[in-house]
Motif scaffolding. Structure first.
Motif, PDB file in Angstrom:
ATOM      1  N   THR A 190       5.836 -27.107 -17.800  1.00 36.66           N
ATOM      2  CA  THR A 190       6.079 -28.322 -18.029  1.00 36.66           C
ATOM      3  C   THR A 190       6.999 -28.487 -19.326  1.00 36.66           C
ATOM      4  OG1 THR A 190       3.998 -28.859 -16.877  1.00 36.66           O
ATOM      5  CG2 THR A 190       4.956 -30.531 -18.609  1.00 36.66           C
ATOM      6  N   MET A 191       6.420 -27.703 -20.480  1.00 33.71           N
ATOM      7  CA  MET A 191       7.056 -27.737 -21.795  1.00 33.71           C
ATOM      8  C   MET A 191       8.466 -26.992 -21.282  1.00 33.71           C
ATOM      9  SD  MET A 191       5.542 -29.437 -23.736  1.00 33.71           S
ATOM     10  CE  MET A 191       6.783 -28.957 -25.185  1.00 33.71           C
ATOM     11  N   LEU A 192       8.436 -25.909 -20.651  1.00 30.06           N
ATOM     12  CA  LEU A 192       9.720 -25.122 -20.510  1.00 30.06           C
ATOM     13  C   LEU A 192      10.885 -25.981 -19.970  1.00 30.06           C
ATOM     14  CD1 LEU A 192      10.866 -22.297 -20.921  1.00 30.06           C
ATOM     15  CD2 LEU A 192      10.144 -21.613 -18.603  1.00 30.06           C
ATOM     16  N   LEU A 193      10.442 -26.744 -18.974  1.00 28.27           N
ATOM     17  CA  LEU A 193      11.208 -27.691 -18.123  1.00 28.27           C
ATOM     18  C   LEU A 193      11.817 -28.669 -19.452  1.00 28.27           C
ATOM     19  CD1 LEU A 193      13.049 -28.454 -15.749  1.00 28.27           C
ATOM     20  CD2 LEU A 193      10.980 -29.928 -15.217  1.00 28.27           C
ATOM     21  N   VAL A 194      10.804 -29.179 -20.086  1.00 30.13           N
ATOM     22  CA  VAL A 194      11.244 -30.617 -21.182  1.00 30.13           C
ATOM     23  C   VAL A 194      12.336 -29.710 -21.965  1.00 30.13           C
ATOM     24  CG1 VAL A 194      10.208 -31.705 -23.119  1.00 30.13           C
ATOM     25  CG2 VAL A 194       8.861 -31.738 -20.894  1.00 30.13           C
ATOM     26  N   GLU A 195      12.046 -28.524 -22.748  1.00 28.45           N
ATOM     27  CA  GLU A 195      12.726 -28.042 -23.439  1.00 28.45           C
ATOM     28  C   GLU A 195      14.134 -27.790 -22.869  1.00 28.45           C
ATOM     29  OE1 GLU A 195      10.650 -24.623 -24.843  1.00 28.45           O
ATOM     30  OE2 GLU A 195       9.278 -25.782 -25.648  1.00 28.45           O
ATOM     31  N   THR A 196      14.496 -27.244 -21.902  1.00 28.44           N
ATOM     32  CA  THR A 196      15.658 -26.851 -21.402  1.00 28.44           C
ATOM     33  C   THR A 196      16.379 -27.921 -20.889  1.00 28.44           C
ATOM     34  OG1 THR A 196      14.602 -26.558 -19.222  1.00 28.44           O
ATOM     35  CG2 THR A 196      14.990 -24.451 -20.455  1.00 28.44           C
ATOM     36  N   VAL A 197      15.897 -29.050 -20.474  1.00 23.73           N
ATOM     37  CA  VAL A 197      16.475 -30.510 -19.975  1.00 23.73           C
ATOM     38  C   VAL A 197      17.044 -31.110 -21.364  1.00 23.73           C
ATOM     39  CG1 VAL A 197      16.491 -32.692 -19.021  1.00 23.73           C
ATOM     40  CG2 VAL A 197      15.379 -30.671 -18.066  1.00 23.73           C
ATOM     41  N   ASN A 198      16.010 -30.949 -22.389  1.00 24.97           N
ATOM     42  CA  ASN A 198      16.616 -31.537 -23.732  1.00 24.97           C
ATOM     43  C   ASN A 198      17.768 -30.916 -24.294  1.00 24.97           C
ATOM     44  OD1 ASN A 198      16.208 -33.610 -25.599  1.00 24.97           O
ATOM     45  ND2 ASN A 198      15.121 -31.822 -27.115  1.00 24.97           N
ATOM     46  N   ASP A 199      17.826 -29.403 -24.160  1.00 24.81           N
ATOM     47  CA  ASP A 199      18.909 -28.783 -24.747  1.00 24.81           C
ATOM     48  C   ASP A 199      20.276 -28.951 -23.825  1.00 24.81           C
ATOM     49  OD1 ASP A 199      17.250 -27.638 -26.756  1.00 24.81           O
ATOM     50  OD2 ASP A 199      16.997 -25.705 -25.289  1.00 24.81           O
ATOM     51  N   ALA A 200      20.139 -29.339 -22.474  1.00 28.00           N
ATOM     52  CA  ALA A 200      21.097 -29.480 -21.650  1.00 28.00           C
ATOM     53  C   ALA A 200      21.672 -30.826 -22.067  1.00 28.00           C
ATOM     54  CB  ALA A 200      20.779 -29.630 -20.112  1.00 28.00           C
ATOM     55  N   ARG A 201      20.991 -31.956 -22.429  1.00 31.01           N
ATOM     56  CA  ARG A 201      21.198 -33.119 -23.080  1.00 31.01           C
ATOM     57  C   ARG A 201      22.090 -33.154 -23.972  1.00 31.01           C
ATOM     58  NH1 ARG A 201      20.401 -36.666 -26.696  1.00 31.01           N
ATOM     59  NH2 ARG A 201      18.800 -35.253 -27.437  1.00 31.01           N
ATOM     60  N   VAL A 202      21.696 -32.205 -25.010  1.00 30.41           N
ATOM     61  CA  VAL A 202      22.543 -32.196 -26.353  1.00 30.41           C
ATOM     62  C   VAL A 202      23.993 -31.551 -25.786  1.00 30.41           C
ATOM     63  CG1 VAL A 202      22.701 -30.878 -28.411  1.00 30.41           C
ATOM     64  CG2 VAL A 202      20.663 -31.697 -27.701  1.00 30.41           C
ATOM     65  N   VAL A 203      24.029 -30.676 -24.838  1.00 30.39           N
ATOM     66  CA  VAL A 203      25.338 -29.899 -24.470  1.00 30.39           C
ATOM     67  C   VAL A 203      26.058 -30.768 -23.585  1.00 30.39           C
ATOM     68  CG1 VAL A 203      26.356 -27.957 -23.445  1.00 30.39           C
ATOM     69  CG2 VAL A 203      24.135 -27.644 -24.716  1.00 30.39           C
ATOM     70  N   GLY A 204      25.559 -31.551 -23.156  1.00 30.93           N
ATOM     71  CA  GLY A 204      26.058 -32.310 -22.031  1.00 30.93           C
ATOM     72  C   GLY A 204      25.886 -33.839 -22.160  1.00 30.93           C
ATOM     73  N   PRO A 205      26.119 -34.633 -23.147  1.00 28.01           N
ATOM     74  CA  PRO A 205      25.748 -35.896 -23.424  1.00 28.01           C
ATOM     75  C   PRO A 205      26.372 -36.786 -22.393  1.00 28.01           C
ATOM     76  CG  PRO A 205      27.335 -35.093 -25.090  1.00 28.01           C
ATOM     77  CD  PRO A 205      26.961 -34.086 -24.391  1.00 28.01           C
ATOM     78  N   ASP A 206      27.532 -36.559 -21.703  1.00 23.33           N
ATOM     79  CA  ASP A 206      27.888 -37.285 -20.738  1.00 23.33           C
ATOM     80  C   ASP A 206      27.379 -37.539 -19.499  1.00 23.33           C
ATOM     81  OD1 ASP A 206      28.618 -34.897 -20.155  1.00 23.33           O
ATOM     82  OD2 ASP A 206      30.873 -35.152 -19.846  1.00 23.33           O
ATOM     83  N   HIS A 207      26.133 -36.794 -19.217  1.00 23.03           N
ATOM     84  CA  HIS A 207      25.525 -36.854 -18.072  1.00 23.03           C
ATOM     85  C   HIS A 207      24.092 -37.639 -18.368  1.00 23.03           C
ATOM     86  CE1 HIS A 207      28.388 -33.948 -16.634  1.00 23.03           C
ATOM     87  NE2 HIS A 207      27.625 -33.889 -15.441  1.00 23.03           N
ATOM     88  N   VAL A 208      23.621 -37.939 -17.363  1.00 18.72           N
ATOM     89  CA  VAL A 208      22.454 -38.786 -17.478  1.00 18.72           C
ATOM     90  C   VAL A 208      21.308 -37.517 -17.035  1.00 18.72           C
ATOM     91  CG1 VAL A 208      20.729 -40.468 -16.962  1.00 18.72           C
ATOM     92  CG2 VAL A 208      23.215 -40.683 -16.867  1.00 18.72           C
ATOM     93  N   TRP A 209      20.432 -37.354 -18.174  1.00 17.09           N
ATOM     94  CA  TRP A 209      19.443 -36.526 -17.948  1.00 17.09           C
ATOM     95  C   TRP A 209      17.813 -37.068 -17.650  1.00 17.09           C
ATOM     96  CZ3 TRP A 209      21.339 -31.599 -17.178  1.00 17.09           C
ATOM     97  CH2 TRP A 209      22.627 -31.508 -17.552  1.00 17.09           C
ATOM     98  N   ARG A 210      17.300 -36.573 -16.597  1.00 15.49           N
ATOM     99  CA  ARG A 210      15.749 -37.400 -16.187  1.00 15.49           C
ATOM    100  C   ARG A 210      15.064 -36.046 -15.934  1.00 15.49           C
ATOM    101  NH1 ARG A 210      15.835 -42.840 -15.169  1.00 15.49           N
ATOM    102  NH2 ARG A 210      17.747 -43.681 -14.782  1.00 15.49           N
TER     103      ARG A 210
END
Length: 504
Positions: free
Chosen positions: A361-381
């Motif tokens: 759970t935390m691993l997925l939250v952390e990696t998705v949050n990092d991906a949001r920083v790298v790709g701000p032009d996408h919507v991350w859920r």
């Protein structure tokens, strides 16, 4: 239920499992018969047909023989009734004397003079006699009887009779006959005996055939068992020791089953040789890739270090500075490729992973949050369960799996695409999903998407420096954890599904 976590939309509402479900097509009850059943049923069917044909033929021959015998008795009865000289001997049969015994069957005698019935007698087996009813007499007279025996049904209680009609010298018409019911009884009894013996023979042949066929097919069962054991061996990769062979007693080439067993052994010998050559080739290639990757790490690190050091010099001309930045970028990309190749080589060699509790759970939250920083032009859920989900595995490698999948979705989809990271617990493990609503993957590429150096086509435009090894690493790490990874894609939905065992 949806919440926001550092700019990431979190949807914790549980949903159904992705992917279609259903059972395979049902097969009909008569399909896929075994050779044993086919042989037994075929032999029993042939036996039943032969028994029926034999019984029918024997009953027909018996009936014809009895009819011929009865015709002879009818003729002799007529001659006895007429007496010497061709005239009726008293026109009425005398009861049997005590020394002669009783007649074997009823005998009828009808004497007609013109339109007058002079004698109308049926001599019974008990020595008595009785008269025919007038409808029975009329049936005899209207039957068109001749000196050739024919059958006339006199109804109850007499039944059918075999009768002849003879005209005497005085113009009298004498009708004599014997009943056919004893003949019918004999034929019926013979048919019942034949049916009983046929049924008994059917049961005996069925049991005997099943035993003999089972015994004859035991060598084929052993050959099939050997082939089944070979089919369950993992032959696709790794070191394989193919020691299964058909026993020598089942490889006699003079028999059909022996030919099959010998051919299977020849096939297994060829496969064993091919697997050994494949293993040697894979080992050599894997060692080369590992050694080359390891040796390339040092010069690449030196290139990057000298490049960074040179870029600190403010006296460099602009063109030289741009070239050095290009060298630094390409060396970083090449270093990433070397690291990926080295990781795959180590996974292929069966290097053990670390085993520790990993909070997915935390691993997925952390990696998705990092991906949001790298790709701000996408919507991350995020689609997370209410309770944390843990497995036993290598945290660093599982992180790399999620990073690769999220980077794949970011690089190969246009801006504005929604990417959802999902997690749920299931019996014995966990299910991770990375889904997006982008244009989808080319169907022709789906069968090879986890192959090494596989790249997407223009349907998922590549905007970053992909090495073509990201999804290969995803599959290799997941398999090393004892899990599986699948992908389904159509325009508007692409979903990678990882199933990981909970572990010890």
């Amino acid at each position: 239920m949806s919440t926001t976590l550092t700019g990431v939309v979190v949807d914790s509402t549980p949903g159904p499992a992705d992917g279609p479900s259903g059972s395979g097509p049902r097969r009909g009850p008569f399909r896929g018969w075994t050779l044993r059943r086919t042989l037994v049923v075929s032999i029993l069917t042939l036996f039943a047909l032969v028994t029926l044909a034999t019984g029918f033929g024997m009953s027909t021959l018996l009936e014809r023989s009895l009819v011929a015998e009865l015709d002879g008795r009818v003729a002799s009865t007529a001659a006895r009734v007429l007496g010497p000289g061709g005239g009726p001997g008293g026109h009425r049969p005398e009861p049997a004397s005590p020394g002669q015994g009783r007649p074997l069957s009823d005998m009828l005698v009808v004497v007609v003079d013109g339109s007058t019935v002079e004698t109308n007698t049926v001599a019974t087996r008990d020595g008595g006699s009785r008269s025919l009813a007038m409808p029975q007499v009329e049936a005899l007279l209207q039957a068109g009887l001749t000196s050739r025996p024919s059958t006339v049904d006199l109804g109850d209680p007499l039944g059918p009779y075999r009768v002849v009609a003879v005209t005497t010298d005085r113009g009298e018409r004498v009708v004599t006959g014997l009943p056919m019911q004893p003949l019918y009884d004999a034929v019926r009894q013979m048919r019942l005996i034949t049916a009983g013996l046929g049924l008994l023979g059917f049961l005996l042949v069925g049991v005997g055939t099943a035993c003999l066929v089972s015994r004859a097919l035991r060598p084929l069962d052993r050959v099939a068992a050997t082939a089944t054991r070979v089919a369950t061996l993992p032959l696709s990769s790794g070191e394989v020791e193919l020691v299964e062979r058909v026993p020598s007693r089942d490889t006699d080439r003079r028999t059909e089953v022996g030919q099959v067993g010998a051919a299977l052994n020849d096939l297994l010998d060829h496969v064993d040789v091919a697997l050994r050559h494949r293993q040697e080739s894979e080992t050599t290639l894997r060692r080369f890739v590992a050694d080359a990757s390891h040796e390339l790490r040092t010069p690449l690190a030196s290139i990057r270090g000298y490049t960074e050091l040179s870029l600190r010099d403010d006296r460099l001309p602009g063109e030289v500075r741009g070239s050095l930045r290009r060298v630094e970028s390409e060396s970083a990309r090449m270093a990433a490729l070397v690291e990926d190749l080295l990781l795959l080589a180590r996974l292929d060699a069966g290097r053990d992973l670390t085993h520790e509790p990993v909070d997915l759970t935390m691993l997925l939250v952390e990696t998705v949050n990092d991906a949001r920083v790298v790709g701000p032009d996408h919507v991350w859920r995020l689609d997370l369960p209410e309770e944390p989900v843990e497995v036993t595995g290598d945290r660093a490698r599982l992180t790399q799996v999620l990073v690769n999948l999220l980077a794949n979705a970011r690089l190969h989809t246009p801006p504005g695409t929604t990417v959802t990271g999902g997690l749920r617990a299931e019996s014995g493990g966990a299910v991770l999903t990375i889904c997006d609503d982008g244009p989808g993957i080319d169907p022709e590429m789906l069968p090879t998407i986890f192959s090494r150096f596989a790249r997407g086509d223009t349907a998922r435009t590549r905007e970053g420096g992909s090495t073509g090894l990201g999804l290969s690493i995803v599959e290799a790490v997941t398999t090393a954890h004892g899990g599986t990874v699948d992908v389904e894609s159509r325009p508007g939905r692409t979903c990678f599904t990882l199933r990981l065992p909970r572990g010890s």
